[in-house]
Design a protein around this motif. Sequence first.
Motif, PDB file in Angstrom:
ATOM      1  N   THR A 131     -53.556 -16.477  97.835  1.00  0.00           N
ATOM      2  CA  THR A 131     -53.242 -16.884  99.346  1.00  0.00           C
ATOM      3  C   THR A 131     -51.971 -18.090  98.172  1.00  0.00           C
ATOM      4  OG1 THR A 131     -55.110 -18.155  98.942  1.00  0.00           O
ATOM      5  CG2 THR A 131     -55.019 -16.626 100.972  1.00  0.00           C
ATOM      6  N   VAL A 169     -57.927 -11.553 103.348  1.00  0.00           N
ATOM      7  CA  VAL A 169     -58.508 -12.668 103.892  1.00  0.00           C
ATOM      8  C   VAL A 169     -60.403 -12.610 104.310  1.00  0.00           C
ATOM      9  CG1 VAL A 169     -58.827 -15.259 104.371  1.00  0.00           C
ATOM     10  CG2 VAL A 169     -56.582 -14.151 102.914  1.00  0.00           C
ATOM     11  N   GLN A 170     -59.926 -12.257 106.031  1.00  0.00           N
ATOM     12  CA  GLN A 170     -61.057 -12.572 105.934  1.00  0.00           C
ATOM     13  C   GLN A 170     -61.990 -10.580 106.181  1.00  0.00           C
ATOM     14  OE1 GLN A 170     -60.248 -11.133 111.028  1.00  0.00           O
ATOM     15  NE2 GLN A 170     -58.684 -12.982 111.202  1.00  0.00           N
ATOM     16  N   ALA A 176     -64.459 -11.766  95.290  1.00  0.00           N
ATOM     17  CA  ALA A 176     -63.627 -11.792  96.814  1.00  0.00           C
ATOM     18  C   ALA A 176     -63.225 -13.448  96.913  1.00  0.00           C
ATOM     19  CB  ALA A 176     -64.848 -12.307  97.204  1.00  0.00           C
ATOM     20  N   GLY A 231     -62.363 -10.794 102.698  1.00  0.00           N
ATOM     21  CA  GLY A 231     -63.525 -11.169 101.377  1.00  0.00           C
ATOM     22  C   GLY A 231     -64.454 -12.064 101.986  1.00  0.00           C
ATOM     23  N   LEU A 232     -64.043 -12.935 103.213  1.00  0.00           N
ATOM     24  CA  LEU A 232     -65.292 -13.989 103.766  1.00  0.00           C
ATOM     25  C   LEU A 232     -66.275 -13.393 104.202  1.00  0.00           C
ATOM     26  CD1 LEU A 232     -62.405 -16.241 105.921  1.00  0.00           C
ATOM     27  CD2 LEU A 232     -63.431 -16.987 103.223  1.00  0.00           C
ATOM     28  N   TRP A 247     -57.666 -20.616 108.061  1.00  0.00           N
ATOM     29  CA  TRP A 247     -57.045 -20.932 106.834  1.00  0.00           C
ATOM     30  C   TRP A 247     -57.698 -21.834 106.477  1.00  0.00           C
ATOM     31  CZ3 TRP A 247     -53.221 -19.115 103.476  1.00  0.00           C
ATOM     32  CH2 TRP A 247     -52.715 -20.647 103.200  1.00  0.00           C
ATOM     33  N   ILE A 305     -59.000 -13.973  97.410  1.00  0.00           N
ATOM     34  CA  ILE A 305     -58.425 -14.974  98.424  1.00  0.00           C
ATOM     35  C   ILE A 305     -57.280 -15.875  97.743  1.00  0.00           C
ATOM     36  CG2 ILE A 305     -58.746 -16.357  99.758  1.00  0.00           C
ATOM     37  CD1 ILE A 305     -61.835 -14.990 100.388  1.00  0.00           C
ATOM     38  N   GLU A 306     -58.362 -16.627  96.720  1.00  0.00           N
ATOM     39  CA  GLU A 306     -56.701 -17.592  96.133  1.00  0.00           C
ATOM     40  C   GLU A 306     -56.077 -16.784  95.220  1.00  0.00           C
ATOM     41  OE1 GLU A 306     -57.813 -19.313  91.607  1.00  0.00           O
ATOM     42  OE2 GLU A 306     -59.197 -20.178  92.861  1.00  0.00           O
ATOM     43  N   VAL A 356     -60.280 -21.436 103.918  1.00  0.00           N
ATOM     44  CA  VAL A 356     -59.531 -21.320 102.370  1.00  0.00           C
ATOM     45  C   VAL A 356     -59.456 -21.605 101.192  1.00  0.00           C
ATOM     46  CG1 VAL A 356     -57.992 -20.109 101.338  1.00  0.00           C
ATOM     47  CG2 VAL A 356     -59.145 -18.822 103.432  1.00  0.00           C
TER      48      VAL A 356
END
Length: 117
Positions: free
Chosen positions: A24, A42-43, A16, A45-46, A92, A20-21, A95
């Motif tokens: 973004t 992203v959400q 994850a 992944g979090l 953000w 995300i990395e 992240v």
Amino acid sequence: MAKRKIGPILAEILEALDGIEAATAGKTLEEFQADWLLKHGVQRGLEIISEAARHIPDDLLALAPDVPWKQVRGIGNVLRHEYHKIADPIVWAVVVDSLPSLRSAMEIISESLANDN
């Protein structure tokens, strides 16, 4: 849970983090806000990170005391149940500001497990 079963959990978190990395990289907050798929990816992944962190024993989390584990474990609930209140700049900031230290924590925990074997 036996420590040997932690490996797949750490792998999920790292996957994850990698996703995300990659998604973004080079993006700005404005680009993030304008891209529905990126925001929701992203959400998600979090959420995965949050849920997986709930399955890491506290003794292993203690190896990385600088990480706010309660918040890491809790952000998934916020994203799932209070999504209408989620501010893009807050996600953000997580992240940009928090995920690098979380990756470092995963490396510390992984090294600890490797040394125990």
